[in-house]
Design a protein around this motif. Sequence first.
Motif, PDB file in Angstrom:
ATOM      1  N   PHE A  34      -5.953  11.544  -1.339  1.00 36.68           N
ATOM      2  CA  PHE A  34      -7.324  11.414  -0.724  1.00 36.68           C
ATOM      3  C   PHE A  34      -8.035  11.864  -2.063  1.00 36.68           C
ATOM      4  CE2 PHE A  34      -4.413  11.706   2.856  1.00 36.68           C
ATOM      5  CZ  PHE A  34      -4.879  10.718   3.618  1.00 36.68           C
ATOM      6  N   ASP A  35      -8.203  10.986  -2.959  1.00 37.90           N
ATOM      7  CA  ASP A  35      -9.018  11.666  -4.102  1.00 37.90           C
ATOM      8  C   ASP A  35     -10.716  11.765  -3.804  1.00 37.90           C
ATOM      9  OD1 ASP A  35      -9.141  12.070  -6.563  1.00 37.90           O
ATOM     10  OD2 ASP A  35      -9.424  10.121  -7.404  1.00 37.90           O
ATOM     11  N   GLY A  36     -11.013  12.903  -3.871  1.00 35.11           N
ATOM     12  CA  GLY A  36     -12.737  12.946  -3.818  1.00 35.11           C
ATOM     13  C   GLY A  36     -12.962  13.547  -2.323  1.00 35.11           C
ATOM     14  N   ILE A  37     -12.081  13.502  -1.422  1.00 28.68           N
ATOM     15  CA  ILE A  37     -12.442  13.937  -0.122  1.00 28.68           C
ATOM     16  C   ILE A  37     -11.767  15.447  -0.002  1.00 28.68           C
ATOM     17  CG2 ILE A  37     -12.033  13.435   2.457  1.00 28.68           C
ATOM     18  CD1 ILE A  37     -11.401  10.796   1.424  1.00 28.68           C
ATOM     19  N   ASP A  38     -12.724  16.262   0.239  1.00 30.46           N
ATOM     20  CA  ASP A  38     -12.166  17.820   0.265  1.00 30.46           C
ATOM     21  C   ASP A  38     -11.726  18.187   1.596  1.00 30.46           C
ATOM     22  OD1 ASP A  38     -13.032  18.236  -2.387  1.00 30.46           O
ATOM     23  OD2 ASP A  38     -15.063  18.664  -1.700  1.00 30.46           O
ATOM     24  N   ASP A  70      -0.461  20.811   1.987  1.00 31.46           N
ATOM     25  CA  ASP A  70      -0.805  19.641   1.235  1.00 31.46           C
ATOM     26  C   ASP A  70      -0.296  18.343   1.832  1.00 31.46           C
ATOM     27  OD1 ASP A  70      -2.384  20.763  -0.724  1.00 31.46           O
ATOM     28  OD2 ASP A  70      -0.638  21.188  -2.129  1.00 31.46           O
ATOM     29  N   ASN A  71       0.322  18.569   2.872  1.00 27.84           N
ATOM     30  CA  ASN A  71       1.041  17.353   3.462  1.00 27.84           C
ATOM     31  C   ASN A  71      -0.007  16.843   4.581  1.00 27.84           C
ATOM     32  OD1 ASN A  71       3.471  17.508   2.133  1.00 27.84           O
ATOM     33  ND2 ASN A  71       4.120  18.905   3.582  1.00 27.84           N
ATOM     34  N   VAL A  72      -0.304  15.429   4.427  1.00 28.18           N
ATOM     35  CA  VAL A  72      -1.173  14.840   5.310  1.00 28.18           C
ATOM     36  C   VAL A  72      -0.363  13.782   6.146  1.00 28.18           C
ATOM     37  CG1 VAL A  72      -3.233  13.668   5.510  1.00 28.18           C
ATOM     38  CG2 VAL A  72      -3.235  15.266   3.929  1.00 28.18           C
ATOM     39  N   THR A  73      -0.392  13.902   7.353  1.00 26.06           N
ATOM     40  CA  THR A  73       0.319  12.747   8.331  1.00 26.06           C
ATOM     41  C   THR A  73      -0.547  11.613   8.542  1.00 26.06           C
ATOM     42  OG1 THR A  73       1.859  14.423   9.071  1.00 26.06           O
ATOM     43  CG2 THR A  73       1.899  12.025  10.067  1.00 26.06           C
ATOM     44  N   ILE A  74      -0.447  10.443   8.224  1.00 27.52           N
ATOM     45  CA  ILE A  74      -1.097   9.247   8.632  1.00 27.52           C
ATOM     46  C   ILE A  74      -0.652   8.328   9.469  1.00 27.52           C
ATOM     47  CG2 ILE A  74      -2.692   9.494   6.667  1.00 27.52           C
ATOM     48  CD1 ILE A  74      -1.085   7.103   5.337  1.00 27.52           C
ATOM     49  N   ASP A  75      -1.245   7.752  10.329  1.00 31.31           N
ATOM     50  CA  ASP A  75      -0.552   6.659  11.356  1.00 31.31           C
ATOM     51  C   ASP A  75      -1.623   5.411  10.957  1.00 31.31           C
ATOM     52  OD1 ASP A  75       0.215   5.055  13.314  1.00 31.31           O
ATOM     53  OD2 ASP A  75      -0.120   6.677  14.938  1.00 31.31           O
ATOM     54  N   GLY A  76      -0.644   4.381  10.686  1.00 25.06           N
ATOM     55  CA  GLY A  76      -1.184   2.933  10.219  1.00 25.06           C
ATOM     56  C   GLY A  76      -1.344   1.880  11.603  1.00 25.06           C
ATOM     57  N   ASN A  77      -0.816   2.526  12.709  1.00 28.86           N
ATOM     58  CA  ASN A  77      -0.794   1.776  13.985  1.00 28.86           C
ATOM     59  C   ASN A  77      -2.378   1.791  14.346  1.00 28.86           C
ATOM     60  OD1 ASN A  77       2.098   1.147  14.951  1.00 28.86           O
ATOM     61  ND2 ASN A  77       2.272   3.484  14.348  1.00 28.86           N
ATOM     62  N   HIS A  78      -2.301   0.490  14.819  1.00 29.23           N
ATOM     63  CA  HIS A  78      -3.878   0.284  15.693  1.00 29.23           C
ATOM     64  C   HIS A  78      -3.905   1.556  16.772  1.00 29.23           C
ATOM     65  CE1 HIS A  78      -7.163  -1.126  18.050  1.00 29.23           C
ATOM     66  NE2 HIS A  78      -7.321  -1.955  17.008  1.00 29.23           N
ATOM     67  N   PRO A  79      -5.130   2.047  16.755  1.00 29.70           N
ATOM     68  CA  PRO A  79      -5.094   3.218  17.791  1.00 29.70           C
ATOM     69  C   PRO A  79      -4.828   2.798  19.066  1.00 29.70           C
ATOM     70  CG  PRO A  79      -7.284   3.295  16.398  1.00 29.70           C
ATOM     71  CD  PRO A  79      -6.211   1.872  16.023  1.00 29.70           C
ATOM     72  N   ILE A 124      -9.811  17.096   4.738  1.00 30.30           N
ATOM     73  CA  ILE A 124      -9.276  16.150   5.486  1.00 30.30           C
ATOM     74  C   ILE A 124      -8.836  16.775   6.841  1.00 30.30           C
ATOM     75  CG2 ILE A 124      -7.162  14.867   5.402  1.00 30.30           C
ATOM     76  CD1 ILE A 124      -8.488  14.221   3.032  1.00 30.30           C
ATOM     77  N   GLU A 125      -9.508  16.047   8.017  1.00 33.59           N
ATOM     78  CA  GLU A 125      -9.341  16.356   9.243  1.00 33.59           C
ATOM     79  C   GLU A 125      -8.588  15.567  10.167  1.00 33.59           C
ATOM     80  OE1 GLU A 125     -12.922  17.712  10.621  1.00 33.59           O
ATOM     81  OE2 GLU A 125     -13.353  19.006   8.993  1.00 33.59           O
ATOM     82  N   VAL A 126      -7.836  16.017  11.104  1.00 32.60           N
ATOM     83  CA  VAL A 126      -7.254  15.014  12.199  1.00 32.60           C
ATOM     84  C   VAL A 126      -8.333  14.303  12.787  1.00 32.60           C
ATOM     85  CG1 VAL A 126      -6.058  15.143  14.482  1.00 32.60           C
ATOM     86  CG2 VAL A 126      -5.256  16.749  12.620  1.00 32.60           C
ATOM     87  N   GLY A 127      -7.933  13.007  12.903  1.00 34.63           N
ATOM     88  CA  GLY A 127      -9.029  12.080  13.665  1.00 34.63           C
ATOM     89  C   GLY A 127      -9.748  11.247  12.457  1.00 34.63           C
ATOM     90  N   MET A 128      -9.673  11.672  11.199  1.00 31.63           N
ATOM     91  CA  MET A 128     -10.191  10.829  10.442  1.00 31.63           C
ATOM     92  C   MET A 128      -9.588   9.637  10.098  1.00 31.63           C
ATOM     93  SD  MET A 128     -11.357  13.658   7.521  1.00 31.63           S
ATOM     94  CE  MET A 128     -12.751  13.113   6.606  1.00 31.63           C
ATOM     95  N   GLN A 129     -10.436   8.531   9.828  1.00 29.63           N
ATOM     96  CA  GLN A 129      -9.913   7.147   9.600  1.00 29.63           C
ATOM     97  C   GLN A 129     -10.247   6.574   8.181  1.00 29.63           C
ATOM     98  OE1 GLN A 129     -11.132   5.036  13.170  1.00 29.63           O
ATOM     99  NE2 GLN A 129      -8.968   5.197  13.837  1.00 29.63           N
ATOM    100  N   PHE A 130      -9.369   6.038   7.516  1.00 32.73           N
ATOM    101  CA  PHE A 130      -9.574   5.499   6.264  1.00 32.73           C
ATOM    102  C   PHE A 130      -9.006   4.042   6.248  1.00 32.73           C
ATOM    103  CE2 PHE A 130      -8.861  10.010   5.882  1.00 32.73           C
ATOM    104  CZ  PHE A 130      -9.852  10.520   4.994  1.00 32.73           C
TER     105      PHE A 130
END
Length: 161
Positions: A85-89, A116-125, A91-97
């Motif tokens: 997440f370059d340039g984003i200081d 340093d571990n960020v879990t992301i979910d690519g499923n449609h909400p 990172i919070e749960v619920g953010m979408q990219f």
Amino acid sequence: MQISNNTAVSIHYTLTNDAGEVIDSSIQSGEPLVYLHGQSNIISGLERALHGRKVGDKFTANIPASDAYGHVFEDRVQVISREMFDGIDNIEVGMQFHADVSEGPGIVTVVAVDGDNVTIDGNHPLAGMPLTFEIEVIDVRPASEEEIEHGHIHGAGGHHH
Ligand code: ZN
């Protein structure tokens, strides 16, 4: 006129999940949703439920997940490094990219942050959820040749270009 393929359809809708919570509603914004029927502009289950309806019709459509936003794919949940997440200081749960992915909606949601571990979910909400739509058909007109060619509606509520 009845809703059939290549008609421009205006509807008011209220979308609720199976817990009865309102997720989205065109009535809050005041503007009906306008779409081109028969071109998969809306989820398949809702398009089928609208087929053959006419102006003034009010009805409830219960759509299973498979005819809405599909099933949840476990392999669209990934743990990645915070450095991605370059340039984003913060990172919070619920953010979408927006993400450059071959499958899925192309939007990932942060579901967990652990150091340093960020879990992301690519499923449609709304993946995996049966949905209920309260529908009122506001307007039905034949789509123009240009709209049919483009695969979307022009003008109010549609594309402007
Ligand atoms: Zn167009």
